[in-house]
Design an enzyme around this catalytic site. Structure first.
Site, PDB file in Angstrom:
ATOM      1  N   TYR A  73      18.541 -27.187 -25.265  1.00  0.00           N
ATOM      2  CA  TYR A  73      17.700 -27.433 -24.358  1.00  0.00           C
ATOM      3  C   TYR A  73      17.973 -28.269 -23.224  1.00  0.00           C
ATOM      4  O   TYR A  73      17.632 -27.813 -21.828  1.00  0.00           O
ATOM      5  CB  TYR A  73      16.480 -28.112 -25.130  1.00  0.00           C
ATOM      6  CG  TYR A  73      15.762 -26.958 -25.824  1.00  0.00           C
ATOM      7  CD1 TYR A  73      14.443 -26.269 -25.040  1.00  0.00           C
ATOM      8  CD2 TYR A  73      15.859 -26.628 -27.067  1.00  0.00           C
ATOM      9  CE1 TYR A  73      13.822 -25.361 -25.672  1.00  0.00           C
ATOM     10  CE2 TYR A  73      15.116 -25.675 -27.750  1.00  0.00           C
ATOM     11  CZ  TYR A  73      13.955 -25.024 -26.894  1.00  0.00           C
ATOM     12  OH  TYR A  73      13.436 -24.035 -27.698  1.00  0.00           O
ATOM     13  N   GLU A  80       9.909 -25.130 -33.426  1.00  0.00           N
ATOM     14  CA  GLU A  80      11.177 -24.610 -34.126  1.00  0.00           C
ATOM     15  C   GLU A  80      11.603 -25.084 -35.321  1.00  0.00           C
ATOM     16  O   GLU A  80      11.868 -24.491 -36.239  1.00  0.00           O
ATOM     17  CB  GLU A  80      12.191 -24.218 -33.111  1.00  0.00           C
ATOM     18  CG  GLU A  80      11.776 -23.214 -31.815  1.00  0.00           C
ATOM     19  CD  GLU A  80      12.525 -23.288 -30.662  1.00  0.00           C
ATOM     20  OE1 GLU A  80      13.537 -23.939 -30.544  1.00  0.00           O
ATOM     21  OE2 GLU A  80      11.860 -22.751 -29.782  1.00  0.00           O
TER      22      GLU A  80
END
Length: 399
Positions: free
Chosen positions: A95, A137
């Protein structure tokens, strides 16, 4: 928690992102892949070349700006994307890379309009949104690993059997190399396969629907050979032409939010082309678990040569107390070819064969899904009763 000032700044950029979103995401992918080529093969090259990946991300960024103060509105889309991320083994450490190049892309495309204040607001917003994905997630990774016969990330399977289903679709039956049974999954879900391809520097990932009902000791995917477009399907051609029975692939645990829901309502399964694959899992599940459920199975193919699973679908329908099977061919190569519709599926046909109380599941090429969605909407089917799956990045079906 975002400050109100930064919320206001983010929301003020929404119209700009709506206009320049694809330019920003195109810039983003180009610069990120140049700096991190190891990420390139996570993505489907055809979707990149056709702009679908860029458009999908642009829509997501625009929605994030529009609803930055109501992130719960985005949760269904977040979960859909998170399933794909979990299946591809996207991790928290990815990310920051995405954030760095997304901010650079916003600055690069918007220029002076991307002031330090705007970039600062987006940096803060990105961290908030990224954390939402990471949290969702994390739960999905834990669920995949903790379920019976589950695992984390990827696991080695071998090709037990290859079966040609049509001129362009071949099924691959996959068994775990460690001898454990296949995990359970919801009919309609998919797996990611990861493999090395000669000439490719990094392993390549692709997602394929599971094409049979859960409960077997093996997983089945059914892959269309993408040889009639530019670029051709790199992975699909490798699977068809080079992999053989006994060869090994890495496989993710099943994922996806498009799946058959049990219940008393009638169901219509509407498939175009290789979009039949998740529908075969759904039809098989109905035959095994809900044989009295009123079911219509509509399969569209280019022609008889491209018609996969014809015998199997008829067998499953025969096991139902109230099941109907309809076949549509875009064209007949021979007058002896038997089908219920020649040409495209019409609104009148759908009205004739589908119970108005049905839940409709649709999968196929985007133009096919767009046409079917339009017909169903005109027939009064609500958004709650129409569910669909994209093979690749999601884009708008209706304007």
């Amino acid at each position: 928690m975002l400050s109100q000032k930064n919320i206001d700044i983010i929301k003020s950029t929404a119209p700009i992102l709506e206009t320049h979103g694809v330019a920003i995401t195109t810039y983003f992918y180009k610069t990120m892949f140049e700096a991190h080529p190891e990420l390139l093969n996570i993505f489907n090259h055809a979707n990149q070349s056709q702009g679908r990946q860029q458009t999908a991300l642009a829509n997501t960024v625009y929605a994030a700006a529009k609803y930055i103060d109501q992130l719960e509105v985005l949760l269904p889309a977040v979960k859909q994307i998170a399933h794909k991320h979990r299946s591809l083994a996207i991790k928290p450490e990815h990310y920051p890379i995405v954030g760095e190049y997304l901010l650079k892309a916003i600055k690069g495309v918007l220029g002076d309009a991307a002031t330090d204040e705007v970039i600062g607001a987006w940096e803060e917003a990105y961290h908030v949104i990224a954390q939402v994905f990471i949290n969702v997630e994390k739960e999905m990774y834990e669920e995949a690993e903790q379920q019976k016969n589950g695992w984390k990330d990827f696991k080695e399977f071998y090709i037990e059997k290859k079966v040609e289903e049509s001129a362009v679709i071949t099924s691959f039956y996959l068994k775990a190399k460690d001898g454990t049974p296949a995990p359970s999954y919801l009919p309609g879900q998919y797996i990611t396969i990861r493999t090395a391809i000669p000439g490719e520097e990094f392993l390549v990932n692709r997602q394929y629907s599971l094409s049979q009902a859960p409960g077997s000791d093996k997983l089945r995917i059914s892959v269309k050979r993408e040889a009639d477009r530019d670029p051709q399907g790199k992975v699909s051609n490798f699977l068809h032409n080079q992999l053989k029975e006994g060869d090994t692939l890495e496989v993710s645990a099943p994922a996806g939010d498009f799946y058959l829901e049990k219940g008393p309502q009638p169901v219509a399964l509407i498939a175009g082309g290789v979009g039949v694959t998740p529908m075969m899992a759904m039809l098989g599940s109905i035959a095994e678990n809900e044989p009295d459920r009123k079911t219509v199975f509509i399969q569209a193919a280019r022609n008889k040569e491209g018609h996969a699973f014809g015998i199997e679908a008829a067998e499953k329908i025969s096991q139902l107390s109230d099941g109907k099977l309809y076949v549509a061919y875009e064209e007949k190569k021979n007058e002896s070819d038997v089908c219920d519709v020649t040409g495209y599926i019409s609104k009148d046909f759908l009205q004739e064969v589908i119970d108005s109380n049905s839940i409709c599941y649709i999968c196929g090429p985007v133009p096919f899904m767009r046409a079917v969605m339009r017909h169903l909407t005109e027939l009064g089917f609500t958004e709650q009763n129409v569910k669909y799956e994209f093979f690749g990045p999601a884009i708008a079906l209706q304007s």
